[in-house]
Design a protein around this motif. Structure first.
Motif, short mmCIF file in Angstrom:
data_model
loop_
_atom_site.label_atom_id
_atom_site.label_comp_id
_atom_site.label_asym_id
_atom_site.label_seq_id
_atom_site.Cartn_x
_atom_site.Cartn_y
_atom_site.Cartn_z
N ARG A 7 0.85 -1.19 0.00
CA ARG A 7 0.00 0.00 0.00
C ARG A 7 0.88 1.24 0.00
NH1 ARG A 7 -2.68 -3.81 2.88
NH2 ARG A 7 -4.87 -4.09 2.39
N PHE A 8 0.41 2.26 -0.72
CA PHE A 8 1.07 3.56 -0.70
C PHE A 8 0.03 4.62 -1.00
CE2 PHE A 8 1.31 2.29 -5.12
CZ PHE A 8 1.20 3.47 -5.84
N THR A 9 0.41 5.87 -0.85
CA THR A 9 -0.49 6.99 -1.14
C THR A 9 0.05 7.71 -2.36
OG1 THR A 9 -0.97 7.21 1.21
CG2 THR A 9 -1.52 9.09 -0.18
N ASP A 10 -0.84 7.96 -3.36
CA ASP A 10 -0.39 8.65 -4.57
C ASP A 10 -0.23 10.14 -4.30
OD1 ASP A 10 -2.93 9.81 -4.72
OD2 ASP A 10 -3.58 8.63 -6.43
N MET A 11 0.21 10.90 -5.31
CA MET A 11 0.51 12.32 -5.12
C MET A 11 -0.72 13.15 -4.78
SD MET A 11 3.41 12.75 -8.06
CE MET A 11 3.70 14.46 -7.73
N ALA A 12 -1.90 12.63 -5.12
CA ALA A 12 -3.14 13.34 -4.80
C ALA A 12 -3.68 12.95 -3.43
CB ALA A 12 -4.19 13.07 -5.88
N GLY A 13 -2.96 12.09 -2.71
CA GLY A 13 -3.40 11.69 -1.38
C GLY A 13 -4.34 10.50 -1.35
N SER A 17 -3.60 0.31 -3.46
CA SER A 17 -3.30 -1.02 -2.94
C SER A 17 -2.93 -1.95 -4.10
CB SER A 17 -4.53 -1.57 -2.23
OG SER A 17 -4.31 -2.90 -1.81
N ILE A 18 -1.84 -2.70 -3.92
CA ILE A 18 -1.41 -3.70 -4.89
C ILE A 18 -1.55 -5.05 -4.21
CG2 ILE A 18 0.51 -4.56 -6.28
CD1 ILE A 18 1.65 -1.67 -6.18
N THR A 19 -2.27 -5.97 -4.86
CA THR A 19 -2.49 -7.30 -4.30
C THR A 19 -2.04 -8.34 -5.32
OG1 THR A 19 -4.42 -6.47 -3.11
CG2 THR A 19 -4.20 -8.86 -3.30
N ILE A 20 -1.15 -9.23 -4.90
CA ILE A 20 -0.67 -10.32 -5.75
C ILE A 20 -1.10 -11.62 -5.09
CG2 ILE A 20 1.34 -11.45 -6.76
CD1 ILE A 20 2.78 -8.73 -6.63
N THR A 21 -1.84 -12.45 -5.84
CA THR A 21 -2.39 -13.69 -5.30
C THR A 21 -1.95 -14.87 -6.17
OG1 THR A 21 -4.34 -12.47 -4.57
CG2 THR A 21 -4.52 -14.86 -4.61
N SER A 22 -1.49 -15.94 -5.53
CA SER A 22 -1.04 -17.12 -6.27
C SER A 22 -0.93 -18.31 -5.33
CB SER A 22 0.31 -16.87 -6.93
OG SER A 22 0.77 -18.03 -7.58
N ALA A 23 -1.09 -19.49 -5.90
CA ALA A 23 -0.87 -20.72 -5.13
C ALA A 23 0.61 -20.94 -4.89
CB ALA A 23 -1.47 -21.91 -5.88
N ASP A 28 0.92 -15.58 3.34
CA ASP A 28 0.50 -14.18 3.22
C ASP A 28 1.61 -13.27 3.73
OD1 ASP A 28 -1.94 -14.97 2.25
OD2 ASP A 28 -3.00 -14.70 4.13
N GLY A 29 1.74 -12.09 3.10
CA GLY A 29 2.76 -11.15 3.53
C GLY A 29 2.60 -9.79 2.88
N THR A 30 3.57 -8.93 3.10
CA THR A 30 3.55 -7.59 2.51
C THR A 30 4.79 -7.40 1.65
OG1 THR A 30 4.64 -6.63 4.43
CG2 THR A 30 2.25 -6.58 4.42
N LEU A 31 4.68 -6.51 0.68
CA LEU A 31 5.79 -6.15 -0.19
C LEU A 31 6.30 -4.77 0.20
CD1 LEU A 31 4.35 -7.15 -3.68
CD2 LEU A 31 6.21 -8.29 -2.46
N THR A 32 7.60 -4.56 0.13
CA THR A 32 8.19 -3.24 0.31
C THR A 32 8.39 -2.65 -1.07
OG1 THR A 32 9.33 -3.98 2.30
CG2 THR A 32 10.15 -1.97 1.27
N LEU A 33 7.82 -1.47 -1.31
CA LEU A 33 7.87 -0.88 -2.64
C LEU A 33 9.13 -0.03 -2.83
CD1 LEU A 33 4.13 0.11 -2.93
CD2 LEU A 33 5.28 -1.83 -4.01
N GLY A 34 9.56 0.10 -4.09
CA GLY A 34 10.74 0.87 -4.44
C GLY A 34 10.45 2.35 -4.61
#
Length: 128
Positions: A7-13, A17-23, A28-34
């Motif tokens: 999750r992050f906040t765009d420039m407009a506030g 949310s980015i969700t990646i689902t797979s077998a 379950d976990g979280t991603l750190t964005l660049g």
């Protein structure tokens, strides 16, 4: 099936949310964005199908571990959904052919993962 979220906040506030689902995801976990977490582009029309355009999402992830578990031989195995507020901006699948990950053991590496929209995945479906 397990899910990775970011999750992050765009420039407009607005919350994104980015969700990646797979077998293939172990738990379950979280991603750190660049630095530039998300870039969604639309393809240019071609001469054969001028009304058809596909979308591509490039997601920048920081990781110390391999992300190889995200990919499988099935192009439809790993789903990606991107929403802003409650509106879906993108829904598609990860592209294994577009993935490369430099690994420096024990250090943070920035990796770009690419997802294509569901329209492009129809090339793998047989219609009779």
């Amino acid at each position: 099936m397990a899910t990775l979220t970011a999750r992050f906040t765009d420039m407009a506030g607005n919350p994104v949310s980015i969700t990646i689902t797979s077998a293939t995801i172990p738990a379950d976990g979280t991603l750190t964005l660049g630095k530039a977490p998300l870039h969604i582009t639309m393809s240019q029309p071609d001469d054969k199908y001028p009304g058809v355009r596909t979308f591509e999402a490039e997601i920048s992830v920081l990781t110390r571990d391999s992300l190889a578990f995200l990919y499988s031989d099935d192009p439809l195995a790993t789903n990606v959904t991107i929403t802003r507020n409650t509106r879906t901006l993108f829904r598609g699948y990860l592209m294994p052919s577009e993935w490369q990950q430099p690994m420096t053991p024990g250090e943070w590496n920035e990796v770009s993962i690419v997802a294509i929209d569901a329209l492009a995945a129809l090339k793998n479906v047989w219609f009779t």
